[in-house]
Design a protein around this motif. Sequence first.
Motif, PDB file in Angstrom:
ATOM      1  N   ASP A 617      -3.919 -49.254  35.059  1.00  0.00           N
ATOM      2  CA  ASP A 617      -4.240 -47.991  34.380  1.00  0.00           C
ATOM      3  C   ASP A 617      -3.826 -48.036  32.916  1.00  0.00           C
ATOM      4  OD1 ASP A 617      -5.266 -46.899  36.693  1.00  0.00           O
ATOM      5  OD2 ASP A 617      -3.403 -45.871  37.233  1.00  0.00           O
ATOM      6  N   VAL A 618      -2.575 -48.390  32.694  1.00  0.00           N
ATOM      7  CA  VAL A 618      -2.055 -48.329  31.322  1.00  0.00           C
ATOM      8  C   VAL A 618      -2.718 -49.384  30.436  1.00  0.00           C
ATOM      9  CG1 VAL A 618       0.141 -47.315  32.034  1.00  0.00           C
ATOM     10  CG2 VAL A 618      -0.074 -49.795  31.900  1.00  0.00           C
ATOM     11  N   ILE A 619      -3.062 -50.547  30.981  1.00  0.00           N
ATOM     12  CA  ILE A 619      -3.727 -51.576  30.186  1.00  0.00           C
ATOM     13  C   ILE A 619      -5.130 -51.121  29.799  1.00  0.00           C
ATOM     14  CG2 ILE A 619      -4.672 -53.911  30.244  1.00  0.00           C
ATOM     15  CD1 ILE A 619      -2.335 -54.716  32.034  1.00  0.00           C
ATOM     16  N   THR A 620      -5.860 -50.598  30.771  1.00  0.00           N
ATOM     17  CA  THR A 620      -7.231 -50.152  30.504  1.00  0.00           C
ATOM     18  C   THR A 620      -7.261 -49.029  29.478  1.00  0.00           C
ATOM     19  OG1 THR A 620      -7.873 -50.730  32.767  1.00  0.00           O
ATOM     20  CG2 THR A 620      -9.323 -49.229  31.554  1.00  0.00           C
ATOM     21  N   LEU A 621      -6.386 -48.054  29.654  1.00  0.00           N
ATOM     22  CA  LEU A 621      -6.375 -46.916  28.742  1.00  0.00           C
ATOM     23  C   LEU A 621      -5.890 -47.308  27.347  1.00  0.00           C
ATOM     24  CD1 LEU A 621      -5.062 -44.129  31.149  1.00  0.00           C
ATOM     25  CD2 LEU A 621      -7.403 -44.514  30.356  1.00  0.00           C
ATOM     26  N   ALA A 622      -4.937 -48.223  27.283  1.00  0.00           N
ATOM     27  CA  ALA A 622      -4.467 -48.693  25.978  1.00  0.00           C
ATOM     28  C   ALA A 622      -5.583 -49.411  25.230  1.00  0.00           C
ATOM     29  CB  ALA A 622      -3.263 -49.612  26.145  1.00  0.00           C
ATOM     30  N   ALA A 623      -6.380 -50.205  25.940  1.00  0.00           N
ATOM     31  CA  ALA A 623      -7.502 -50.913  25.312  1.00  0.00           C
ATOM     32  C   ALA A 623      -8.544 -49.927  24.804  1.00  0.00           C
ATOM     33  CB  ALA A 623      -8.115 -51.891  26.308  1.00  0.00           C
ATOM     34  N   LEU A 624      -8.855 -48.916  25.608  1.00  0.00           N
ATOM     35  CA  LEU A 624      -9.817 -47.895  25.163  1.00  0.00           C
ATOM     36  C   LEU A 624      -9.282 -47.122  23.963  1.00  0.00           C
ATOM     37  CD1 LEU A 624     -11.027 -46.514  28.611  1.00  0.00           C
ATOM     38  CD2 LEU A 624     -12.466 -47.590  26.859  1.00  0.00           C
ATOM     39  N   GLN A 625      -7.979 -46.870  23.955  1.00  0.00           N
ATOM     40  CA  GLN A 625      -7.371 -46.160  22.824  1.00  0.00           C
ATOM     41  C   GLN A 625      -7.483 -46.984  21.546  1.00  0.00           C
ATOM     42  OE1 GLN A 625      -3.338 -44.923  23.618  1.00  0.00           O
ATOM     43  NE2 GLN A 625      -3.019 -44.175  21.531  1.00  0.00           N
ATOM     44  N   MET A 626      -7.303 -48.294  21.661  1.00  0.00           N
ATOM     45  CA  MET A 626      -7.440 -49.151  20.482  1.00  0.00           C
ATOM     46  C   MET A 626      -8.887 -49.177  19.997  1.00  0.00           C
ATOM     47  SD  MET A 626      -4.893 -52.400  21.053  1.00  0.00           S
ATOM     48  CE  MET A 626      -5.104 -52.846  19.332  1.00  0.00           C
ATOM     49  N   GLN A 627      -9.835 -49.157  20.943  1.00  0.00           N
ATOM     50  CA  GLN A 627     -11.241 -49.125  20.552  1.00  0.00           C
ATOM     51  C   GLN A 627     -11.553 -47.834  19.794  1.00  0.00           C
ATOM     52  OE1 GLN A 627     -13.339 -51.616  20.936  1.00  0.00           O
ATOM     53  NE2 GLN A 627     -15.189 -50.599  20.177  1.00  0.00           N
ATOM     54  N   CYS A 628     -10.949 -46.736  20.221  1.00  0.00           N
ATOM     55  CA  CYS A 628     -11.131 -45.465  19.510  1.00  0.00           C
ATOM     56  C   CYS A 628     -10.514 -45.512  18.123  1.00  0.00           C
ATOM     57  CB  CYS A 628     -10.500 -44.321  20.313  1.00  0.00           C
ATOM     58  SG  CYS A 628     -11.302 -43.986  21.894  1.00  0.00           S
ATOM     59  N   ASN A 629      -9.361 -46.148  18.003  1.00  0.00           N
ATOM     60  CA  ASN A 629      -8.637 -46.154  16.723  1.00  0.00           C
ATOM     61  C   ASN A 629      -9.216 -47.128  15.711  1.00  0.00           C
ATOM     62  OD1 ASN A 629      -6.922 -44.297  17.871  1.00  0.00           O
ATOM     63  ND2 ASN A 629      -5.263 -45.754  18.266  1.00  0.00           N
ATOM     64  N   ARG A 678     -17.049 -42.313  20.121  1.00  0.00           N
ATOM     65  CA  ARG A 678     -17.300 -41.205  21.043  1.00  0.00           C
ATOM     66  C   ARG A 678     -17.395 -41.697  22.483  1.00  0.00           C
ATOM     67  NH1 ARG A 678     -21.659 -38.910  23.462  1.00  0.00           N
ATOM     68  NH2 ARG A 678     -21.548 -36.641  23.866  1.00  0.00           N
ATOM     69  N   GLU A 679     -18.081 -42.809  22.690  1.00  0.00           N
ATOM     70  CA  GLU A 679     -18.230 -43.368  24.036  1.00  0.00           C
ATOM     71  C   GLU A 679     -16.896 -43.841  24.581  1.00  0.00           C
ATOM     72  OE1 GLU A 679     -20.665 -44.152  27.347  1.00  0.00           O
ATOM     73  OE2 GLU A 679     -21.017 -43.058  25.478  1.00  0.00           O
ATOM     74  N   ALA A 680     -16.062 -44.403  23.721  1.00  0.00           N
ATOM     75  CA  ALA A 680     -14.741 -44.860  24.159  1.00  0.00           C
ATOM     76  C   ALA A 680     -13.864 -43.672  24.568  1.00  0.00           C
ATOM     77  CB  ALA A 680     -14.075 -45.665  23.053  1.00  0.00           C
ATOM     78  N   LYS A 681     -13.947 -42.581  23.827  1.00  0.00           N
ATOM     79  CA  LYS A 681     -13.161 -41.392  24.170  1.00  0.00           C
ATOM     80  C   LYS A 681     -13.614 -40.805  25.498  1.00  0.00           C
ATOM     81  CE  LYS A 681     -11.916 -40.009  19.459  1.00  0.00           C
ATOM     82  NZ  LYS A 681     -12.054 -38.970  18.394  1.00  0.00           N
ATOM     83  N   LEU A 682     -14.924 -40.719  25.705  1.00  0.00           N
ATOM     84  CA  LEU A 682     -15.430 -40.189  26.964  1.00  0.00           C
ATOM     85  C   LEU A 682     -15.082 -41.102  28.133  1.00  0.00           C
ATOM     86  CD1 LEU A 682     -18.909 -38.844  25.795  1.00  0.00           C
ATOM     87  CD2 LEU A 682     -16.935 -37.485  26.507  1.00  0.00           C
ATOM     88  N   SER A 683     -15.082 -42.396  27.901  1.00  0.00           N
ATOM     89  CA  SER A 683     -14.689 -43.336  28.954  1.00  0.00           C
ATOM     90  C   SER A 683     -13.209 -43.182  29.295  1.00  0.00           C
ATOM     91  CB  SER A 683     -14.975 -44.774  28.514  1.00  0.00           C
ATOM     92  OG  SER A 683     -16.358 -44.992  28.365  1.00  0.00           O
ATOM     93  N   TYR A 684     -12.400 -42.933  28.279  1.00  0.00           N
ATOM     94  CA  TYR A 684     -10.967 -42.685  28.491  1.00  0.00           C
ATOM     95  C   TYR A 684     -10.789 -41.462  29.391  1.00  0.00           C
ATOM     96  CZ  TYR A 684      -5.985 -42.485  27.201  1.00  0.00           C
ATOM     97  OH  TYR A 684      -4.609 -42.488  27.229  1.00  0.00           O
TER      98      TYR A 684
END
Length: 822
Positions: A617-629, A678-684
């Motif tokens: 969970d934390v790895i996937t969400l951290a990766a999506l957060q970096m994609q957003c940033n 936007r897609e990364a945030k919605l995926s998060y």
Amino acid sequence: MDASSESQGPAAPSTNSASSSQSSTTATTSAATPVQSDWVEARDPNSGKVYYANLKTRQTTWEKPADFVRSVAAVPALAKSASTVSTPTVAAAAPGAAAKSAWMACVDAKSGRTYYYHSQTRETRWHKPLDFVAPSSSAASPGPAPVAPATSATATANVIRSPSVLTTEAPPSVSVHAPAPIATTAPLTSQLSASLLGITSMQSGAPSLSAPAAPTTSGTVSDTTQAAAPLMRTLSVTAAAAAADDNALRRKLPSGLLASIQNFQLEGYANTHFAKQKAGLFGKKETIEQMLRFNAELLKHPLLKLGSEVAPIALQANRNILSYMGDRQSSKEPSKHAAKLLRNGLDAAEDVRDEIYCQLCKQTNDNPNELSTVRGWQLMALCASVFPPSTEFANYLMNYIEKNASLPSKLRTNELGIQESFIKQDSRRTMSVSKQVSSLVEGQKSITAHDVPTLAAFTLHRLVRILEDGPRREVPVMREIEATQNRKPCMLRVHFVNETFKTVPVESFTTAIELRDIMAHKLKLKNAVIYSIAEVVKATPDSPADERFLEDDERIMDLVSVWESEQSKSQGFQGHLLFKIRLFLALDETDQEQVNMYYMQAVADVVAGRYPTTEQDVITLAALQMQCNFGDYTGNSELITGKLATYIPLAWLQQGKPTEWEEKILLLYAKLLGYETREAKLSYLDYCKNWPLFSTSFFNCQQSKKNDLPAEVLLAVGSSKLFVCDPIEKTTLKTFEYAEIVTWGHSADNFVVVCGNLVAQDKTYFETPKGREINYLVSSYVNALVGKPIQSINKEERTRIAVGKPTVVKRPTRTTTVSRKK
């Protein structure tokens, strides 16, 4: 005398200073007909069909309601009682149609010029807005002459019913103009607050409605119509006050107010209530005229007939007033005298407050010193921001202030002089006259451009508001006093959960719900009701934060006063305002700003460790957060080096080496190539939605031993059910579907849930000091499920309702390369 109000359509922007009250015409409507019941009749311009809309519930229907009653005499009766301004003719919204732009083009009837009107903020302007979208097959609508801007709800009848009763609420008599917003239940004093300063974009804090759109095929009003966030009155007060001159302020006073208070002369009140004292060699009593005229000498007796127990407070007030105005020498700063006067007035009874206002009227009446007069009016505005007069004296005080607001402007910056001879010598003081004059000049550098009429109009606006809201809870802090002196707001930071903030103007009377709507407007959020303002305090920098949602009517500056008081006792105390989501209703993915807010809060909650998570969970969400940033990965591994705490909960971070976490996160981050922000945030958010407890509010509770639950539990309030969880592991022990709950309620120290039926019921008690907040959340979610409006927490009532099974509408699954592994 009764009071009534009429909703006005958008006025064209003002181009001259001529009074709008010199000429008036009867208001016209194009789409709606006023009726006596809550229903109005309107015609859809596209189909030509007649439909009906309920002003209270916002329901629209093609079928004629059974309680629909057409009022033939409603319009003539209203027209006789008030002067109205002609309104622009605009087409009603078509059934099921969505507006492409909030801006509408209107045509000024006199000049023929086109101007633009914003249907949500009620702003009018001559130049075309950048986001204006022209209708495909309709021309601009005719509008009124470009007179001074009209208010959203102009009071049209008398304010005062009798010399001793102040009318604060008008009956809901309105004329409907589609699609201009209409205020139906706003107290009259709220309407006057807008009218005094000519604010067109201001709406009262009372519930307001947008004009109904035609019914859709399903017979419901669109979410956008229901969720439109009003721009509250605080947002525009400062700008309007700073830009208006005394003539403009005078012009915006409702005719009903002027007619109502014109017979309440201050001299008449003084003749009845003043304690006439003997003076002079022969002991002749002072005349009322003498008692109401400026005098630089200290009072020996209160002006009013006060008891001996409160007379010292009245005489202390006189010393503070004279010292602040510069008519009495003092070693203290003027603002300290103002603070002491406000503190005494706030703690005093009504008769002492009336005494303070009477003294201020006396000291500003026929005062030969211009600077002293200006400071007297400053002090009057400060008092009107903190405590109201009695209802018996209010009308007389408004009459006196309005007369001064009507005076021609005399004071100018280059004409302001300080008469040294006016400041009397005092042998007991060491401060020389020259030093006192220098101190006064230094303190007046920022206010010398303020003349009496402008300050009086500013004071009248504040007086109307304080009469509506009641006295403050706390004495203003020094920065608020200084801001009010200069007719400026206090600039406060409102923080977000990601530790950023936005600086906004806050007035003395700004409430939590008004600040919420200001923030929602600034952030362009459509559904303001799901957000709230919270107070976050820490006893010390290292102590845990205590978070509390503010009451809707809680004044923000009272909170600031409490913080500064606590900081004076403990230097480590910290306090700030937080804007966050309070109600997690269904996400509108077409609203990018709402997506941003949901994402921001989800990240904060995940990183704070509020939810049970796995390593994946934390790895996937951290990766999506970096994609957003940062967007697509470019091979720069330093983006996360030393910053893991902003991506991973502390509990997980302590279980592995930083380099190992970085490698795992970057490996997945590199696979998200091509994901837009936007897609990364919605995926998060999609990923988090798989967790049952996501978007719930947690409350630690004590449990009775009458059931199988442990003594200590964690109650999680969600949008469709209640979760009873283990407080450590946060595993679910029991759930309460809202459809299964018969009733619920709360007291000061518990929350109760009742399940079963009318014959057999099972009660579960949760001991917690947060019972009211839990009750508000449950009531709001249930109302949302059954299609009822969400009510203010200040007006909540114990709810007893049987809730049917809600219809779950699922969104199509998004195709992504990121999925939560079981």
